[in-house]
Design a protein around this motif. Structure first.
Motif, PDB file in Angstrom:
ATOM      1  N   UNK A 189       0.594  -1.239  -0.016  1.00 55.39           N
ATOM      2  CA  UNK A 189      -0.125   0.108  -0.036  1.00 55.39           C
ATOM      3  C   UNK A 189       0.804   1.375   0.049  1.00 55.39           C
ATOM      4  N   UNK A 190       1.955   1.181   0.662  1.00 52.00           N
ATOM      5  CA  UNK A 190       2.964   2.326   0.552  1.00 52.00           C
ATOM      6  C   UNK A 190       3.290   2.790  -0.788  1.00 52.00           C
ATOM      7  N   UNK A 191       3.657   1.674  -1.497  1.00 53.18           N
ATOM      8  CA  UNK A 191       3.720   1.895  -2.815  1.00 53.18           C
ATOM      9  C   UNK A 191       2.657   2.710  -3.736  1.00 53.18           C
ATOM     10  N   UNK A 192       1.636   2.268  -3.557  1.00 50.81           N
ATOM     11  CA  UNK A 192       0.417   2.673  -4.150  1.00 50.81           C
ATOM     12  C   UNK A 192       0.458   4.186  -3.681  1.00 50.81           C
ATOM     13  N   UNK A 193       0.365   4.538  -2.412  1.00 50.04           N
ATOM     14  CA  UNK A 193       0.008   5.722  -1.884  1.00 50.04           C
ATOM     15  C   UNK A 193       1.282   6.748  -2.338  1.00 50.04           C
ATOM     16  N   UNK A 194       2.449   6.298  -2.469  1.00 51.05           N
ATOM     17  CA  UNK A 194       3.784   7.411  -2.993  1.00 51.05           C
ATOM     18  C   UNK A 194       3.466   7.571  -4.329  1.00 51.05           C
ATOM     19  N   UNK A 195       2.691   6.685  -5.185  1.00 48.93           N
ATOM     20  CA  UNK A 195       2.536   7.166  -6.486  1.00 48.93           C
ATOM     21  C   UNK A 195       1.200   8.002  -6.597  1.00 48.93           C
ATOM     22  N   UNK A 196       0.259   8.161  -5.494  1.00 46.59           N
ATOM     23  CA  UNK A 196      -0.567   8.962  -5.757  1.00 46.59           C
ATOM     24  C   UNK A 196      -0.281  10.325  -4.978  1.00 46.59           C
ATOM     25  N   UNK A 197       0.539  10.399  -3.886  1.00 49.34           N
ATOM     26  CA  UNK A 197       1.017  11.446  -3.169  1.00 49.34           C
ATOM     27  C   UNK A 197       2.588  11.180  -2.731  1.00 49.34           C
ATOM     28  N   UNK A 198       3.316  11.669  -3.625  1.00 47.85           N
ATOM     29  CA  UNK A 198       4.800  11.447  -3.152  1.00 47.85           C
ATOM     30  C   UNK A 198       5.314  12.249  -1.771  1.00 47.85           C
TER      31      UNK A 198
END
Length: 308
Positions: free
Chosen positions: A149-158
């Motif tokens: 999930x951290x990878x997904x969130x990083x793509x949405x809001x770095x």
């Protein structure tokens, strides 16, 4: 469905026993996925979503939940699948990651399963670097994928990874006053989170030795002790809590039990939050706990370890 997490606050006794409870769900397809119950605050039938201009392409809409406005991320689309249809029949998993509340749109939610971290394995080698997995497991003879999930969130809001330059200067000053081994062991199963910590550590002038879970971290430490004193090889350990095969709490407890490692400084660094974290930090003997990911807090935690 709201009752599925009624006893979540009673589940903290599993922490520190190398166990977890996995909430399983499905997206747009037959594949089953899982998320640690400790990160989940609530599961709801998808509320009415409001579309707003300039939303990220992975955000299905905005919902008003418990007095808060929350962006609802289409998890199927986020991992490269088809957009979620029949939104009115879908569910929203409300979770807390990295100090923020997130809402993930899923097609269906199944059940909570009590598991041992040893049954949670790293993704297979053939999964490739672009996958969104931190781990896999087998439930009812079916592969369950645990999402990064951290990878997904990083793509949405770095996340801004810039660290205050004064922290590096202060650590450099410590270096002139005392001999420091400029090498740190990092353990984290999330590729994004691990790279974030690595970059922060390198920016401070340290070599980062990175592994993907607690088991690999402990094996690496044992390899080092075979070569000589561990304290002449690394300054400290920075470990995630949730990891396949061996979690961070168990890793810390194993370090404290081993005479050759017992005085190592251990920082637990996790997207999990809550009062129980601090209690478990003390219980297993970790020196500090910091929530992900704030580069200044990480840098200051490293400075505190070096000036202890």
């Amino acid at each position: 469905m709201t009752g599925i997490l009624d006893s979540v606050n009673q589940r903290t006794q599993l922490v520190g026993q190398n166990r977890l409870e996995l909430l399983t769900f499905r997206l747009m397809g037959r594949q089953r996925y899982g998320i640690n119950v400790f990160k989940v605050k609530e599961v709801l039938q998808c509320p009415k979503l409001t579309l707003m201009p300039n939303l990220h392409r992975l955000v299905k809409g905005v919902a008003h939940i418990r007095g808060h406005t929350v962006s609802v991320i289409d998890l199927s689309l986020a991992v490269g699948g088809r957009p979620t249809t029949d939104v009115e029949k879908a569910f929203v998993v409300i979770a807390e990651f990295n100090r923020t509340i997130q809402a993930f749109l899923v097609t269906s939610v199944e059940r909570i399963i009590n598991m041992h971290w040893e049954a949670i394995l790293p993704p297979p080698d053939g999964a490739g670097k672009s996958n969104y997995l931190t781990a896999v497991t087998n439930i009812d003879n079916e592969l369950v994928e645990i999402l990064d999930v951290e990878k997904i969130l990083a793509e949405i809001a770095p996340v801004d990874e810039t660290m205050d330059a004064s922290i590096g200067e202060e650590i450099a000053q410590v270096q002139t006053e005392k001999e420091i081994v400029r090498r740190i062991l990092i353990a984290d199963d999330s590729t994004v989170a691990r790279k974030q910590v690595e970059r922060a550590i390198v920016s401070l002038g340290f070599e980062a030795v990175a592994v993907i879970d607690g088991k690999q971290a402990y094996e690496k430490l044992m390899e080092m002790t075979a070569e000589g004193s561990i304290y002449e090889q690394i300054s400290l350990v920075i470990s995630d809590i949730e990891m396949p095969e061996m979690d961070g709490y168990t890793l810390t407890a194993e370090i404290r039990r081993n005479p050759a490692l017992k005085d190592l400084y251990v920082i637990l660094h996790s997207s999990l939050s809550g009062v129980f974290n601090q209690a478990m930090v003390e219980r297993v003997g970790a020196n500090a706990f910091i929530a992900k990911f704030n580069p200044d807090e990480l840098g200051n935690a490293v400075k505190a370890a070096l000036t202890k």
